[in-house]
Design an enzyme around this catalytic site. Structure first.
Site, short mmCIF file in Angstrom:
data_model
loop_
_atom_site.label_atom_id
_atom_site.label_comp_id
_atom_site.label_asym_id
_atom_site.label_seq_id
_atom_site.Cartn_x
_atom_site.Cartn_y
_atom_site.Cartn_z
N HIS A 111 0.86 -1.18 0.00
CA HIS A 111 0.00 0.00 0.00
C HIS A 111 0.90 1.23 0.00
O HIS A 111 2.03 1.20 0.50
CB HIS A 111 -0.87 -0.05 1.27
CG HIS A 111 -1.94 0.98 1.35
ND1 HIS A 111 -1.69 2.29 1.67
CD2 HIS A 111 -3.29 0.89 1.17
CE1 HIS A 111 -2.83 2.97 1.70
NE2 HIS A 111 -3.82 2.15 1.39
N ASP A 187 3.25 -4.42 8.05
CA ASP A 187 2.00 -3.69 7.87
C ASP A 187 0.87 -4.70 8.05
O ASP A 187 0.59 -5.50 7.18
CB ASP A 187 1.98 -3.07 6.47
CG ASP A 187 0.63 -2.44 6.12
OD1 ASP A 187 -0.31 -2.51 6.94
OD2 ASP A 187 0.51 -1.91 5.00
N GLN A 190 -4.32 -5.30 6.89
CA GLN A 190 -5.26 -6.26 6.31
C GLN A 190 -5.26 -7.61 7.03
O GLN A 190 -6.25 -8.35 6.95
CB GLN A 190 -4.93 -6.48 4.82
CG GLN A 190 -5.11 -5.26 3.95
CD GLN A 190 -6.55 -4.76 3.90
OE1 GLN A 190 -7.50 -5.52 4.13
NE2 GLN A 190 -6.72 -3.48 3.62
N LYS A 213 -10.59 -1.07 10.12
CA LYS A 213 -10.71 -2.26 9.27
C LYS A 213 -11.08 -3.51 10.06
O LYS A 213 -11.31 -4.56 9.49
CB LYS A 213 -9.40 -2.49 8.51
CG LYS A 213 -9.01 -1.37 7.55
CD LYS A 213 -7.72 -1.68 6.84
CE LYS A 213 -7.20 -0.48 6.05
NZ LYS A 213 -8.06 -0.11 4.92
N CYS A 351 -4.84 2.46 -3.72
CA CYS A 351 -3.62 3.01 -3.11
C CYS A 351 -2.42 2.10 -3.34
O CYS A 351 -1.54 1.96 -2.47
CB CYS A 351 -3.82 3.26 -1.62
SG CYS A 351 -5.06 4.51 -1.25
#
Length: 394
Positions: A111, A187, A190, A213, A351
């Site tokens: 991202h 990261d 997700q 999220k 993104c």
């Protein structure tokens, strides 16, 4: 809680089919109620007063803080509450003591939030090595390992791609980083909502995630650090142990990273979201999404004129599926899905514009992303509607 029974907590699902959870998930009633209770019953600042409301608010905030840390298996480290994953990654980029000649390794799967902060460091003489995936979006770990040099200070990768849904072997990457003397940032924007996460078992140095999220409120997230070795992004009220006209001493531990009034209601809401997911069980969440994802990929792949991006359904992945319809712009497909069947999906670059260019998708893709409130009937509606759209396009 059975996952089949949770939909009553999400009123939006009565009126439409929400398949854009990779961007922002829906929020269940118990999370909203937890935040409302703070605002209506014990609203006060935290860590500052001795009156009864301040004591209750501080106690609830610290309990929420600990619950969020526990949800990711981070009891042994330091967690600071941030606004989102972007801010968490930015805090690492700004907080390390970079020297000219240092290097960062990242990938083209990232991202923008886990790519642009590192590219920005080039202004300070830091080199950035970007590992490219193969044509179907798979990443060769050998390529990543080969990119790590003696000067590599940090390796930063996504845990799960927000475009292709692919889950990366972060434990293996962590081992490589330890052997090569590089710090490792994951990261988890997700992954945290969709699969069991244990940062201690992963072995990373920094783990970043977003609340919005994972059923939580917007404006919340977290940065977990194995050791509190970053310079704080901000200093001020709440982050110091003492101050005088000559200087200040930072507070120990997590407080030094949370200058100013934190998002008290949001943090309490995020902790309730984590508890909600725990009540269902993250293994149950993952199994539910694996079934939906396989059904969605198989259904779309069988349609003429429809191409699914990324690896097949047998790969380790989360419930994110990107696809294109021949002869149609992704925005057009998304608009028809909304108007024809009340199916809400994301369209465009997500993104991840450098990745899209690498995959030969200049207009991006249509992205459908599932979550705990998604049903097989909704997946079938999406597939049926895309079939009608593709017939029209042909």
């Amino acid at each position: 809680m059975r996952i089949e029974d949770c939909r009553t907590d999400f009123p939006i699902t009565r009126d439409l089919i929400y398949l854009d959870s990779a961007a922002t998930s829906l929020t269940p009633k118990p999370v909203v109620q937890a935040m409302v209770e703070y605002d209506l019953r014990y609203r006060a600042n935290v860590g500052r007063g001795v009156h009864r409301l301040a004591n209750v608010a501080t106690h609830r905030y610290r309990d929420a803080h600990d619950a969020i840390k526990s949800f990711i298996g981070g009891e042994g480290g330091t967690l600071t509450i941030t606004r989102n994953t972007t801010e968490a990654i930015g805090a690492v980029a700004a907080g390390l003591d970079w020297k000219k000649g240092d290097r960062v390794v990242t990938t083209l799967l990232e991202h923008h939030s886990n790519l642009l902060p590192w590219l920005r460091l080039r202004e300070r003489g830091v080199a950035v090595d970007i590992v490219r995936p193969n044509s179907d979006g798979g990443l060769e770990i050998a390529d990543l390992e080969a990119a790590i040099r003696d000067e590599t200070r940090l390796v930063a990768v996504t845990h799960a791609s927000n475009v292709l849904g692919t889950v990366l072997p972060v434990r293996e990457i962590a081992g490589i980083c330890r052997d090569r003397g590089a710090k490792f940032l994951v990261d988890g924007a997700q992954s945290t909502p969709h699969i069991p996460v244990d940062v201690a078992a992963i072995g990373c140095d920094y783990f970043c995630f977003s609340g919005h999220k994972m059923l939580g409120p917007t404006g919340t997230g977290g940065l977990w650090m194995r050791r509190p070795d970053l310079e704080p992004l901000h200093v001020g009220g709440g982050s110091i142990e003492s101050a005088s006209s000559d200087g200040y001493t930072l507070a120990p531990g997590e407080e030094r990273y949370e200058a100013g009034t934190p998002p008290v209601a949001g943090t309490i809401g995020l902790a309730r979201a984590a508890a909600y997911l725990r009540e269902i069980g993250m293994d149950a969440v993952r199994r539910h999404e694996e079934r939906l994802t396989a059904r969605l990929i198989d259904g779309l792949a069988a349609l003429d004129g429809v191409t699914v991006a990324g690896l097949d359904a047998g790969t380790d992945r989360i419930g994110v599926v990107s696809f294109t319809v021949e002869g149609m712009h992704p925005h057009e497909v998304a608009q028809i899905l909304d108007e024809a069947s009340a199916v809400l999906v994301r369209s465009g670059h997500h993104c991840c514009q450098p990745l899209m260019e690498h995959l030969g998708l200049p207009d991006g893709t249509v992205r459908a992303s599932t979550y705990i409130y998604t049903t097989t009937e909704e997946i079938d509606t999406l597939i049926a509607t895309v079939e009608e759209i593709s017939r029209r396009a042909i």
